[in-house]
Design a protein around this motif. Structure first.
Motif, PDB file in Angstrom:
ATOM      1  N   UNK A 112       0.860  -1.179   0.000  1.00 13.65           N
ATOM      2  CA  UNK A 112       0.000   0.000   0.000  1.00 13.65           C
ATOM      3  C   UNK A 112       0.900   1.235   0.000  1.00 13.65           C
ATOM      4  N   UNK A 113       0.675   2.112  -0.967  1.00 14.32           N
ATOM      5  CA  UNK A 113       1.591   3.235  -1.196  1.00 14.32           C
ATOM      6  C   UNK A 113       0.856   4.566  -1.131  1.00 14.32           C
ATOM      7  N   UNK A 114       1.496   5.536  -0.486  1.00 12.59           N
ATOM      8  CA  UNK A 114       1.099   6.943  -0.563  1.00 12.59           C
ATOM      9  C   UNK A 114       2.362   7.748  -0.845  1.00 12.59           C
ATOM     10  N   UNK A 115       2.182   8.984  -1.277  1.00  9.03           N
ATOM     11  CA  UNK A 115       3.351   9.811  -1.582  1.00  9.03           C
ATOM     12  C   UNK A 115       4.209  10.024  -0.336  1.00  9.03           C
ATOM     13  N   UNK A 116       3.574  10.326   0.801  1.00  5.99           N
ATOM     14  CA  UNK A 116       4.290  10.552   2.060  1.00  5.99           C
ATOM     15  C   UNK A 116       3.952   9.411   3.027  1.00  5.99           C
TER      16      UNK A 116
END
Length: 431
Positions: A53-57
């Motif tokens: 699971x990826x987010x920018x920050x």
């Protein structure tokens, strides 16, 4: 046996694993993120997988994706089968599945992760396009089917998410008309599943929240389009609202009908990040219309290579007004047969040139001028930290606008507000 009530509009999505890419776009509170977290949790309970699971920050996971997954574990009563560990953030399943949370603010940590068969990019519009392509390369497994889910609120049509999943004017690439998605709500194109949602699709949302979204229409139309309608568009105040795209043949026919056409050509210089941009335009002084019919747009070329590209302008009377900050380049072009001089540049010229262009009643651009369309059609003003517009600054660096500034250097569009009322003009006696 697990029983869980979900919103009807998301039933198909939660259990659909046919396509590799699943793109969810929608307004605030539509529950797209919640149902994505639920979808992944159910999948990993059934199959042994590693999900990323990826987010920018990275730190934004704690109060969003990680929090959602932790809540769903409790709602499913699955504490014996699933454990959420807060430091470092990850989720372990009794069957060997796991969810790893990462941020694109430290992409080096992605390189050590192997056998990722499922990726969820939350708020994908915040992730850079290069990051998205990097993540596609991380999606690999020897035998499990691969899936990538992207969830986002819609932003500008200039964002990579729109260009990649809908249409890219520059590359002449068309995948799906976003209006068709808003109408059908769920669409499949090739190996991509599209899903659109708004606050109405979340039956668990209080009506007071929806009323707050409705109120945005009065004080922030851009945010209303994004948050309430869940639609892509142009964010901010457009610089040239009178800009229209027209078939090239139609533009040329319209130019031929002008009784007293004024031809203008302008050039902006660039090399590494900037571009050499040349615009050829025709003014209809009676109608106060501007026609843009020809463009040149390239970078990383030396002057001799650019001159070769622009050979059709060599040896002509056609005057080219160019960026005066590059006298060496101007001299080179002059020595090689181009009728080129530097345009005027003075303090406040950016604002004055922009205001001049805005005075045209209509700006018609040939559909062949794809870079001009790409830069000028959605061009919006930049804002300061207090939200006030900067009338001489924009959200991008539009090289075609600079070329147009120089092209119109010696022409002044009549300011309609400054024209006196005809009825107030004194009568003149004939002699």
């Amino acid at each position: 046996m697990i029983r869980k009530e979900i919103n009807p509009h998301f039933e198909d999505y939660v259990f659909n694993w046919e396509q590799t890419f699943q793109f969810l776009v929608g307004g605030y509170g539509s529950s797209k993120s919640y149902h994505t977290a639920l979808k992944i949790m159910l999948k990993l309970l059934q199959e042994k997988r590693t999900a990323l699971v990826v987010r920018e920050v990275f730190e934004t996971h704690r109060d969003s994706t990680f929090s959602l997954c932790s809540t769903i574990i409790e709602e499913l009563g699955a504490q014996k089968a699933v454990q959420a560990v807060s430091s470092p953030m990850h989720i372990r399943f009794a069957n060997g599945s796991r969810i790893i949370f990462k941020g694109m603010d430290n992409p080096s940590k992605l390189k050590s992760i192997n056998n990722i068969s499922l990726i969820w990019i939350e708020e994908c519009s915040e992730v850079k396009y290069e990051g998205f392509k990097e993540l596609i390369g991380r999606l690999r497994h020897p035998f499990l089917k691969l899936h990538m889910i992207l969830t986002t609120n819609p932003v500008s049509k200039g964002s990579w998410t729109y260009r990649h999943f809908f249409k890219d004017e520059l590359k002449k690439r068309f995948i799906l008309d976003d209006e068709a998605l808003y109408k059908k709500r769920i669409v499949t194109v090739g190996d991509t599943y599209y899903h659109h949602s708004t606050a109405e699709d979340n039956l668990f949302l209080p009506k007071s929240y929806i009323r707050q979204l409705d109120d945005m229409k009065e004080y922030d139309p851009d945010l209303y389009r994004i948050a309430r309608k869940g639609r892509f568009g142009v964010n901010g105040t457009r610089v040239l609202p009178q800009f229209e795209v027209m078939k090239h043949e139609t533009v040329m026919k319209q130019i031929d009908r002008i009784s007293n056409p004024l031809k203008r050509t302008g050039m902006d210089f660039g090399f590494e990040e900037s571009y050499n941009a040349v615009i050829r335009a025709v003014i209809d002084p009676e109608q106060k219309y501007l026609y843009i019919y020809w463009e040149y747009y390239k970078n990383k070329l030396t002057d001799d290579m650019t001159a070769k590209d622009l050979d059709e302008l060599r040896g002509k009377q056609e005057l080219i007004k160019a960026d005066p900050a590059e006298p060496k380049s101007i001299q080179y072009f002059r020595q090689n047969g181009f009728n080129m001089i530097g345009a005027r540049k003075f303090q406040g010229s950016r604002l004055q040139y922009t205001k001049k262009i805005k005075r045209f009643k209509k700006i018609f651009c040939s559909d062949r001028c794809i870079h001009t369309i790409y830069e000028l059609q959605p061009l919006t003003y930049a804002a300061d930290k207090d939200g006030h517009l900067k009338e001489d600054r924009f959200t991008i660096d539009p090289h075609t606008l600079s070329a147009l500034w120089y092209a119109l250097d010696d022409y002044e569009v009549t300011d309609l507000k400054a024209e006196p009322d005809v009825k107030q003009r004194p009568n003149r006696k004939r002699r």
